[in-house]
Design a protein around this motif. Structure first.
Motif, PDB file in Angstrom:
ATOM      1  N   ALA A 132      79.889  46.062  48.060  1.00  0.00           N
ATOM      2  CA  ALA A 132      78.669  45.364  48.496  1.00  0.00           C
ATOM      3  C   ALA A 132      78.027  44.643  47.311  1.00  0.00           C
ATOM      4  CB  ALA A 132      77.706  46.356  49.123  1.00  0.00           C
ATOM      5  N   ALA A 133      78.827  44.044  46.456  1.00  0.00           N
ATOM      6  CA  ALA A 133      78.331  43.442  45.215  1.00  0.00           C
ATOM      7  C   ALA A 133      77.290  42.350  45.461  1.00  0.00           C
ATOM      8  CB  ALA A 133      79.494  42.889  44.396  1.00  0.00           C
ATOM      9  N   LEU A 134      77.534  41.474  46.451  1.00  0.00           N
ATOM     10  CA  LEU A 134      76.591  40.392  46.721  1.00  0.00           C
ATOM     11  C   LEU A 134      75.258  40.928  47.225  1.00  0.00           C
ATOM     12  CD1 LEU A 134      76.124  37.367  46.735  1.00  0.00           C
ATOM     13  CD2 LEU A 134      77.051  37.285  49.053  1.00  0.00           C
ATOM     14  N   ALA A 135      75.307  41.900  48.115  1.00  0.00           N
ATOM     15  CA  ALA A 135      74.071  42.494  48.628  1.00  0.00           C
ATOM     16  C   ALA A 135      73.314  43.212  47.514  1.00  0.00           C
ATOM     17  CB  ALA A 135      74.385  43.469  49.761  1.00  0.00           C
ATOM     18  N   LYS A 136      74.036  43.865  46.627  1.00  0.00           N
ATOM     19  CA  LYS A 136      73.395  44.577  45.520  1.00  0.00           C
ATOM     20  C   LYS A 136      72.760  43.600  44.531  1.00  0.00           C
ATOM     21  CE  LYS A 136      73.829  48.718  46.796  1.00  0.00           C
ATOM     22  NZ  LYS A 136      72.631  49.556  46.997  1.00  0.00           N
ATOM     23  N   GLU A 137      73.374  42.440  44.360  1.00  0.00           N
ATOM     24  CA  GLU A 137      72.782  41.410  43.494  1.00  0.00           C
ATOM     25  C   GLU A 137      71.459  40.923  44.077  1.00  0.00           C
ATOM     26  OE1 GLU A 137      73.768  36.926  41.882  1.00  0.00           O
ATOM     27  OE2 GLU A 137      75.430  38.198  42.508  1.00  0.00           O
ATOM     28  N   GLN A 138      71.435  40.728  45.397  1.00  0.00           N
ATOM     29  CA  GLN A 138      70.188  40.311  46.044  1.00  0.00           C
ATOM     30  C   GLN A 138      69.137  41.411  45.954  1.00  0.00           C
ATOM     31  OE1 GLN A 138      71.594  39.264  49.949  1.00  0.00           O
ATOM     32  NE2 GLN A 138      72.060  37.156  49.347  1.00  0.00           N
ATOM     33  N   GLU A 139      69.550  42.668  46.109  1.00  0.00           N
ATOM     34  CA  GLU A 139      68.618  43.785  45.990  1.00  0.00           C
ATOM     35  C   GLU A 139      68.063  43.864  44.568  1.00  0.00           C
ATOM     36  OE1 GLU A 139      68.450  48.648  46.617  1.00  0.00           O
ATOM     37  OE2 GLU A 139      70.318  47.585  47.008  1.00  0.00           O
ATOM     38  N   GLU A 140      68.916  43.624  43.577  1.00  0.00           N
ATOM     39  CA  GLU A 140      68.487  43.619  42.176  1.00  0.00           C
ATOM     40  C   GLU A 140      67.419  42.555  41.943  1.00  0.00           C
ATOM     41  OE1 GLU A 140      70.424  42.361  37.899  1.00  0.00           O
ATOM     42  OE2 GLU A 140      71.740  43.312  39.378  1.00  0.00           O
ATOM     43  N   ASN A 141      67.650  41.348  42.457  1.00  0.00           N
ATOM     44  CA  ASN A 141      66.659  40.273  42.319  1.00  0.00           C
ATOM     45  C   ASN A 141      65.346  40.639  42.994  1.00  0.00           C
ATOM     46  OD1 ASN A 141      68.413  38.665  40.849  1.00  0.00           O
ATOM     47  ND2 ASN A 141      69.196  37.626  42.669  1.00  0.00           N
ATOM     48  N   PHE A 142      65.427  41.254  44.169  1.00  0.00           N
ATOM     49  CA  PHE A 142      64.231  41.684  44.888  1.00  0.00           C
ATOM     50  C   PHE A 142      63.461  42.725  44.065  1.00  0.00           C
ATOM     51  CE2 PHE A 142      62.222  44.852  47.640  1.00  0.00           C
ATOM     52  CZ  PHE A 142      61.267  44.059  48.253  1.00  0.00           C
ATOM     53  N   LEU A 143      64.174  43.691  43.480  1.00  0.00           N
ATOM     54  CA  LEU A 143      63.520  44.735  42.689  1.00  0.00           C
ATOM     55  C   LEU A 143      62.855  44.163  41.439  1.00  0.00           C
ATOM     56  CD1 LEU A 143      66.145  47.607  43.022  1.00  0.00           C
ATOM     57  CD2 LEU A 143      63.855  47.519  44.039  1.00  0.00           C
TER      58      LEU A 143
END
Length: 165
Positions: A132-143
């Motif tokens: 889920a690398a792409l989703a985790k990148e988006q979550e990282e940006n959100f955090l």
């Protein structure tokens, strides 16, 4: 039920809310009229959000030159970090810790220290999976954005606490 009856019922339901004192959060009122943001990294998202929040206040404006400024908010450190906290048996990363660190001080243009050197540190844990690398990148940006917003809120409250400059 007639249209008038429905309108009266709706009005009766909303009437208790009329005096509850609810008000949208707004930028705090700062005691100085102009402020300069100094020593921020080029294209700092934190500086951009801080500038937007200060300019949203009804009392204060961010200026570029020290000649127009009454106070100077000096960034000492504005850093985002990503640290590995856990990895699996085969060395695959399973968890990161995201950190946003902001150190600053506020001084008057004549050099009087109004807020001594202060550090605000935010951190969040982020689990990670390669599938889920792409989703985790988006979550990282959100955090990171959430931490930045929290830091800006804290800085704004500290700026609002300054009584004299």
């Amino acid at each position: 039920m007639t249209r008038a009856t429905r309108r009266h019922l709706l009005l009766a339901a909303l009437l208790p809310l009329a005096g509850c004192g609810f008000e949208l959060r707004r930028a705090p009122e700062l005691k100085f009229r102009t402020i300069q943001l100094a020593n921020f990294p080029r294209r700092s998202p934190l500086a951009d959000e801080l500038r937007m929040n200060i300019n949203a206040s009804t009392t204060t404006l961010v200026v570029e030159g020290i000649a127009q400024a009454q106070v100077v908010l000096e960034a000492i450190e504005d850093v985002r970090e990503k640290v590995v906290v856990a990895s699996g048996a085969v060395g695959q990363v399973t968890e990161f810790q995201l950190r946003e660190r902001f150190r600053f001080r506020l001084r008057s243009v004549n050099g009087r220290e109004l807020i001594p050197e202060t550090e605000i540190l935010q951190n969040r844990d982020l689990s990670y999976t390669e599938s889920a690398a792409l989703a985790k990148e988006q979550e990282e940006n959100f955090l990171y954005r959430a931490m930045q917003t929290d830091i800006v809120s804290q800085v704004m409250r500290r700026l609002a606490s300054v009584q004299t400059y």
